[in-house]
Design a protein around this motif. Structure first.
Motif, PDB file in Angstrom:
ATOM      1  N   HIS A  49     -68.326 -39.674  36.668  1.00 28.73           N
ATOM      2  CA  HIS A  49     -68.548 -38.273  36.861  1.00 28.73           C
ATOM      3  C   HIS A  49     -66.850 -38.199  37.710  1.00 28.73           C
ATOM      4  N   TRP A  50     -66.613 -39.177  38.663  1.00 24.00           N
ATOM      5  CA  TRP A  50     -65.447 -38.916  39.240  1.00 24.00           C
ATOM      6  C   TRP A  50     -64.136 -38.962  38.165  1.00 24.00           C
ATOM      7  N   THR A 322     -70.747 -34.569  45.979  1.00 18.18           N
ATOM      8  CA  THR A 322     -70.322 -33.958  47.296  1.00 18.18           C
ATOM      9  C   THR A 322     -69.013 -34.400  47.845  1.00 18.18           C
ATOM     10  N   ALA A 323     -69.072 -35.835  47.947  1.00 15.73           N
ATOM     11  CA  ALA A 323     -67.791 -36.368  48.133  1.00 15.73           C
ATOM     12  C   ALA A 323     -66.571 -35.831  47.374  1.00 15.73           C
ATOM     13  N   LEU A 324     -66.640 -35.748  46.060  1.00 17.44           N
ATOM     14  CA  LEU A 324     -65.798 -35.328  45.211  1.00 17.44           C
ATOM     15  C   LEU A 324     -65.151 -33.848  45.707  1.00 17.44           C
ATOM     16  N   MET A 325     -66.397 -33.075  45.941  1.00 18.07           N
ATOM     17  CA  MET A 325     -65.955 -31.622  46.293  1.00 18.07           C
ATOM     18  C   MET A 325     -65.473 -31.687  47.579  1.00 18.07           C
ATOM     19  N   ALA A 326     -65.882 -32.297  48.667  1.00 15.18           N
ATOM     20  CA  ALA A 326     -65.428 -32.373  50.004  1.00 15.18           C
ATOM     21  C   ALA A 326     -63.992 -32.665  49.941  1.00 15.18           C
ATOM     22  N   THR A 327     -63.466 -33.579  49.303  1.00 14.45           N
ATOM     23  CA  THR A 327     -62.137 -33.933  49.049  1.00 14.45           C
ATOM     24  C   THR A 327     -61.120 -32.683  48.421  1.00 14.45           C
ATOM     25  N   THR A 328     -61.637 -32.367  47.335  1.00 17.28           N
ATOM     26  CA  THR A 328     -61.011 -31.319  46.830  1.00 17.28           C
ATOM     27  C   THR A 328     -60.838 -29.929  47.517  1.00 17.28           C
ATOM     28  N   ALA A 329     -62.038 -29.704  48.281  1.00 17.75           N
ATOM     29  CA  ALA A 329     -61.903 -28.410  49.142  1.00 17.75           C
ATOM     30  C   ALA A 329     -60.756 -28.584  50.144  1.00 17.75           C
ATOM     31  N   THR A 330     -60.876 -29.830  50.955  1.00 15.85           N
ATOM     32  CA  THR A 330     -60.054 -30.163  51.752  1.00 15.85           C
ATOM     33  C   THR A 330     -58.498 -30.214  51.459  1.00 15.85           C
ATOM     34  N   GLY A 331     -58.378 -30.796  50.203  1.00 13.15           N
ATOM     35  CA  GLY A 331     -57.059 -30.830  49.733  1.00 13.15           C
ATOM     36  C   GLY A 331     -56.379 -29.553  49.432  1.00 13.15           C
ATOM     37  N   LEU A 332     -56.998 -28.660  49.230  1.00 10.99           N
ATOM     38  CA  LEU A 332     -56.679 -27.057  49.130  1.00 10.99           C
ATOM     39  C   LEU A 332     -55.772 -26.607  50.204  1.00 10.99           C
ATOM     40  N   ALA A 333     -55.987 -27.116  51.233  1.00 14.02           N
ATOM     41  CA  ALA A 333     -55.332 -26.640  52.332  1.00 14.02           C
ATOM     42  C   ALA A 333     -53.719 -27.069  51.997  1.00 14.02           C
ATOM     43  N   ALA A 334     -53.477 -28.365  51.460  1.00 17.33           N
ATOM     44  CA  ALA A 334     -51.910 -28.633  51.014  1.00 17.33           C
ATOM     45  C   ALA A 334     -51.593 -27.923  49.816  1.00 17.33           C
ATOM     46  N   TRP A 356     -56.668 -41.087  43.441  1.00 13.45           N
ATOM     47  CA  TRP A 356     -57.898 -40.202  44.358  1.00 13.45           C
ATOM     48  C   TRP A 356     -59.423 -41.050  44.306  1.00 13.45           C
ATOM     49  N   LEU A 357     -59.566 -41.759  43.414  1.00  9.05           N
ATOM     50  CA  LEU A 357     -60.708 -42.473  43.347  1.00  9.05           C
ATOM     51  C   LEU A 357     -60.891 -43.237  44.879  1.00  9.05           C
ATOM     52  N   PRO A 358     -59.998 -43.899  45.448  1.00  7.48           N
ATOM     53  CA  PRO A 358     -60.406 -44.469  46.735  1.00  7.48           C
ATOM     54  C   PRO A 358     -60.653 -43.767  47.817  1.00  7.48           C
ATOM     55  N   VAL A 359     -60.128 -42.350  47.714  1.00  5.28           N
ATOM     56  CA  VAL A 359     -60.280 -41.342  48.746  1.00  5.28           C
ATOM     57  C   VAL A 359     -61.765 -40.948  48.627  1.00  5.28           C
ATOM     58  N   PHE A 360     -62.179 -40.547  47.408  1.00  5.02           N
ATOM     59  CA  PHE A 360     -63.524 -40.438  47.114  1.00  5.02           C
ATOM     60  C   PHE A 360     -64.555 -41.179  47.597  1.00  5.02           C
ATOM     61  N   ALA A 361     -64.212 -42.630  47.414  1.00  6.34           N
ATOM     62  CA  ALA A 361     -65.132 -43.524  47.848  1.00  6.34           C
ATOM     63  C   ALA A 361     -65.038 -43.572  49.240  1.00  6.34           C
ATOM     64  N   LEU A 362     -63.966 -43.501  50.026  1.00  3.27           N
ATOM     65  CA  LEU A 362     -64.180 -43.326  51.446  1.00  3.27           C
ATOM     66  C   LEU A 362     -65.122 -42.087  52.003  1.00  3.27           C
ATOM     67  N   VAL A 363     -65.038 -41.042  51.449  1.00  2.00           N
ATOM     68  CA  VAL A 363     -65.656 -39.903  51.557  1.00  2.00           C
ATOM     69  C   VAL A 363     -67.148 -40.137  51.433  1.00  2.00           C
TER      70      VAL A 363
END
Length: 406
Positions: A49-50, A322-334, A356-363
């Motif tokens: 999925h990621w 949700t982890a993928l979407m949270a990362t995506t939404a937060t990243g929009l600020a940049a 980006w996979l390690p970031v998804f894994a962390l979230v």
């Protein structure tokens, strides 16, 4: 600096000790290959999925896209990470074995089913509650309805899997003796009518149950001892692979084993005959790997990792989107970040997404820490980590049996 350098070996030593403790308290008769296959199946779905789900930012809205749309030659990725058939294989094996054991102990069917479904569906409540609040908040703050619908659809998409798996689990007493050829015959006839004779598309949804019944009843055959020889594994692997190749190469089935936005036919939604035969090949490969996995799981570090994934399997599955979407939404600020908000149309996007996979894994790890108690039950002072590792080597035979049912 010296203190930091000294703390690294200490941390590594602590991890080794923890892994050895987990290994030591696991009953020797536990089939660790089953846990390994389940962990690999869950992680395969998550990584798949990621890798193939993109949320593209376009004019203030988010919409889904897939690299398989513009790079169809990446379809083999779906062959590696679409591992649901293996999960249903293991699920059928564990459920039928557990039900047989429960009957021998005098446990009633309602008691057994309640125990099986509690861990499956308790974590769902948290996902539904969080996304109900999140969707309401987004709409009240002016987020486009299309964006909210996209996010909610992605977050709740794993639910179909749990519903099907729950229904099959409830029907386990009726399915223990069902031969896999019966649901396979249903899938063949549904696709023949649907694609060969121009039948209605809604007929394909019959395969939502019949298609996943095939690996589930294979798991029941495993419990009955009918799949112990390597011949069965090679037959499933070779036969499933050949039939799938024929269906894709000459019968017009899609090469991708996951849905591709905009495609006329999806192999997964609902399952087609190609998805089922591909799943048979995967199940054959899984059966052939059992002995090797059993040997590999003798290593304390490998077994500890597999055990920890299994303890939070449903939490990981439910929250990975949700982890993928949270990362995506937060990243929009940049701004529009490559591999996160950009159109998946080239190898540059693939390279960025891998980063980006390690970031998804962390979230996801944060989500797991927050919600795993719903799956495992509340932790009390003095509790050991899990039922899988709750019994010492010197445990009584009755206690060891209880661990095997975990």
């Amino acid at each position: 600096m010296r203190q930091t350098a000294h703390s690294i070996p200490q941390a590594a030593h602590g991890i080794r000790q923890a892994a050895e403790r987990i290994d030591a308290v696991t009953p020797p008769e536990r089939d660790r290959a089953v846990d390994a296959l389940r962990a690999f199946a869950i992680l395969g779905v998550v990584l798949g999925h990621w890798l193939v789900t993109a949320l593209v930012s376009d004019g203030g809205t988010l919409h889904t896209a897939s690299p398989l749309q513009r790079m169809p030659w990446l379809a083999p990725i779906s062959w590696v990470f679409q591992t649901l058939a293996v999960f249903f294989l293991v699920g059928g094996h564990v459920a039928t074995r557990g039900y047989t054991s429960a009957r021998a102990r005098g446990t009633t069917y309602p008691q057994w089913l309640k125990s099986r479904l509690a861990r499956l569906f308790k974590p769902v409540a948290a996902v539904l509650a969080l996304w109900a609040v999140a969707a309401t908040a987004l709409l009240l703050t002016g987020a486009p309805f299309g964006t909210v619908r996209t996010l909610v659809k992605l977050a709740l998409s794993p639910m179909w899997f749990l519903l099907v798996f729950g229904v099959l689990t409830a029907a386990t007493p009726l399915l223990r003796r069902l031969h896999p050829l019966w649901p396979l015959a249903v899938v063949v006839h549904v696709d023949l009518v649907r694609f060969g004779f121009g039948g209605p598309d809604w007929l394909g949804w019959v395969n939502l149950a019949a298609g996943w019944l095939v690996p589930y009843t294979l798991g029941a055959a495993w419990t009955r001892g009918e799949l112990e020889g390597r011949r069965a594994g090679w037959l499933l692997l070779g036969g499933g692979a050949v039939v799938t190749a024929v269906l894709v190469g000459w019968a017009g089935y899609p090469a991708s084993m996951v849905g591709v936005p905009g495609a006329q036919v999806s192999n997964l939604n609902p399952p087609t005959l190609a998805a089922v035969t591909f799943g048979l090949a995967q199940c054959g490969g899984a059966l052939l790997l059992r002995d090797r996995l059993r040997r590999g799981m003798r290593r304390p570090s490998a077994w500890a990792a597999v055990a920890l994934v299994n303890l939070s399997a449903m939490t990981i599955f439910l929250w990975h989107q949700t982890a993928l979407m949270a990362t995506t939404a937060t990243g929009l600020a940049a701004g529009r970040l490559p591999g996160l908000h950009t159109v998946p149309d080239g190898l540059g996007w693939v390279a960025a997404r891998l980063a980006w996979l390690p970031v998804f894994a962390l979230v996801l790890a944060v989500c797991r820490a927050a919600f795993r108690s719903l799956e495992q039950g509340p932790r009390r002072a003095g509790d050991r980590p899990s039922r899988v590792i709750r019994v010492h080597r010197r445990a009584t035979p009755a206690a060891a049996k209880e661990v095997r049912r975990a």
